[in-house]
Enzyme design. Sequence first.
Site, PDB file in Angstrom:
ATOM      1  N   GLU A  48     -36.611 -18.488  26.258  1.00 57.35           N
ATOM      2  CA  GLU A  48     -35.339 -18.309  26.975  1.00 57.35           C
ATOM      3  C   GLU A  48     -35.525 -18.461  28.483  1.00 57.35           C
ATOM      4  OE1 GLU A  48     -32.575 -18.225  25.522  1.00 57.35           O
ATOM      5  OE2 GLU A  48     -32.936 -17.471  23.514  1.00 57.35           O
ATOM      6  N   ASN A  52     -34.172 -21.548  30.847  1.00 51.40           N
ATOM      7  CA  ASN A  52     -33.270 -21.318  31.984  1.00 51.40           C
ATOM      8  C   ASN A  52     -33.742 -22.038  33.244  1.00 51.40           C
ATOM      9  OD1 ASN A  52     -31.491 -19.830  30.526  1.00 51.40           O
ATOM     10  ND2 ASN A  52     -32.100 -17.847  31.352  1.00 51.40           N
ATOM     11  N   ARG A 106     -24.321 -24.004  25.542  1.00 51.12           N
ATOM     12  CA  ARG A 106     -25.166 -22.842  25.780  1.00 51.12           C
ATOM     13  C   ARG A 106     -24.418 -21.626  25.236  1.00 51.12           C
ATOM     14  NH1 ARG A 106     -29.380 -24.288  26.023  1.00 51.12           N
ATOM     15  NH2 ARG A 106     -30.045 -22.263  26.738  1.00 51.12           N
TER      16      ARG A 106
HETATM   17  N1  LIG Z   1     -33.719 -19.597  36.480  1.00 54.74           N
HETATM   18  C1  LIG Z   1     -32.390 -19.651  36.740  1.00 54.74           C
HETATM   19  N2  LIG Z   1     -31.930 -20.308  37.854  1.00 54.74           N
HETATM   20  C2  LIG Z   1     -30.592 -20.355  38.119  1.00 54.74           C
HETATM   21  N3  LIG Z   1     -29.638 -19.800  37.321  1.00 54.74           N
HETATM   22  C3  LIG Z   1     -30.022 -19.154  36.217  1.00 54.74           C
HETATM   23  C4  LIG Z   1     -31.414 -19.043  35.853  1.00 54.74           C
HETATM   24  N4  LIG Z   1     -31.488 -18.319  34.716  1.00 54.74           N
HETATM   25  C5  LIG Z   1     -30.227 -18.008  34.369  1.00 54.74           C
HETATM   26  N5  LIG Z   1     -29.329 -18.501  35.264  1.00 54.74           N
HETATM   27  C6  LIG Z   1     -27.850 -18.306  35.223  1.00 54.74           C
HETATM   28  O1  LIG Z   1     -27.561 -17.237  34.339  1.00 54.74           O
HETATM   29  C7  LIG Z   1     -26.651 -17.671  33.312  1.00 54.74           C
HETATM   30  C8  LIG Z   1     -26.925 -16.928  32.015  1.00 54.74           C
HETATM   31  O2  LIG Z   1     -28.194 -17.281  31.478  1.00 54.74           O
HETATM   32  P1  LIG Z   1     -28.442 -17.075  29.902  1.00 54.74           P
HETATM   33  O3  LIG Z   1     -28.099 -15.670  29.530  1.00 54.74           O
HETATM   34  O4  LIG Z   1     -29.817 -17.539  29.600  1.00 54.74           O
HETATM   35  O5  LIG Z   1     -27.356 -18.017  29.217  1.00 54.74           O
HETATM   36  P2  LIG Z   1     -27.297 -19.628  29.106  1.00 54.74           P
HETATM   37  O6  LIG Z   1     -28.662 -20.193  29.437  1.00 54.74           O
HETATM   38  O7  LIG Z   1     -26.907 -19.892  27.693  1.00 54.74           O
HETATM   39  O8  LIG Z   1     -26.272 -20.075  30.099  1.00 54.74           O
HETATM   40  C9  LIG Z   1     -26.834 -19.164  33.247  1.00 54.74           C
HETATM   41  O9  LIG Z   1     -25.697 -19.832  32.738  1.00 54.74           O
HETATM   42  C10 LIG Z   1     -27.095 -19.525  34.718  1.00 54.74           C
HETATM   43  O10 LIG Z   1     -25.892 -19.591  35.440  1.00 54.74           O
HETATM   44 MG   LIG Z   2     -30.413 -19.448  28.796  1.00 52.94          MG
END
Ligand SMILES: Nc1ncnc2c1ncn2[C@@H]1O[C@H](COP(=O)(O)OP(=O)(O)O)[C@@H](O)[C@H]1O
Ligand SMILES: [Mg+2]
Lengths: 147, 100
Positions: A48, A52, A106
């Site tokens: 995960e 990301n 997502r």
């Molecule tokens: N490493 C990262 N850099 C920038 N934004 C991030 C990062 N990790 C997560 N995010 C933000 O947090 C949101 C939620 O992440 P997550 O719970 O993994 O759901 P998803 O990946 O399905 O969108 C993402 O849609 C993004 O906007």
């Molecule tokens: Mg994610």
Amino acid sequence: MNIQNHMKLSFLSRSVNEAFARAAVSSFLLPLDPTVTELSDVRTAVSEAVTNCIVHAYPDTTGVVYIDAKITDTNKVIIRIRDSGVGIENIKQAMEPLFTTSSDERAGLGFAVMQSFMDRVRVRSQKGKGTVVTLEKFIDKLPDDKK
Amino acid sequence: MVDMSYKNDILTAGLYGEIDHHIAPKIRSEIDAKCENLRPKVLRLDFKAVSFMDSSGVGLVMGRQRCISLLGGRLEVVNIPKQINKVFSLSGLDKLGVLK
Ligand SMILES: Nc1ncnc2c1ncn2[C@@H]1O[C@H](COP(=O)(O)OP(=O)(O)O)[C@@H](O)[C@H]1O
Ligand SMILES: [Mg+2]
């Protein structure tokens, strides 16, 4: 709490590396003799966090993803996953289940998976600078016949 | 990845191996192409041979649910391994009644 083992890894933010990253971290943990469930929990949480970085941190570019993993003498694993990408403006909102800024199928459950599969999840981020996600989990010390 | 078979209005997608963000779009396009061609009454996703899945798999299942209901069919998800069910249980999918 002393550090017993430590590894560092860096790789390009290409989706083909998602499988490599979670496999590398789970091999690093094998000397702790984790259960199938513990190993699978860590592998899923790492997948995960790394995904990301690849999807959100570097949306239109290829950047570098850094992993730093430590094992302590109390059987705790501390895994840091870091990027120098776009950063997260509102961390609290980003961590809410089902919240996503992406439209590409997502589920918005990445942080929810990390939180439910690990003992502790910490997120530090700065807009335009990048994000660090720290995952911690105790691997049970069980006698061999209970494994 | 995925093996497809069609019988008695049921399109079965036998998924295998690891499902993550890298592989999900490839599975998605195989399933969607078959669905649009065959317009099955039931799209059955069989998870028996899936060894790993993260939340990208939840997105994949939710997307197929949308896709098949637009075509007038319904989705069934069967043979979910225990560890993978832990991921599904964080989604709303377990309440939709598609997980068998
Ligand atoms: N490493 C990262 N850099 C920038 N934004 C991030 C990062 N990790 C997560 N995010 C933000 O947090 C949101 C939620 O992440 P997550 O719970 O993994 O759901 P998803 O990946 O399905 O969108 C993402 O849609 C993004 O906007
Ligand atoms: Mg994610």
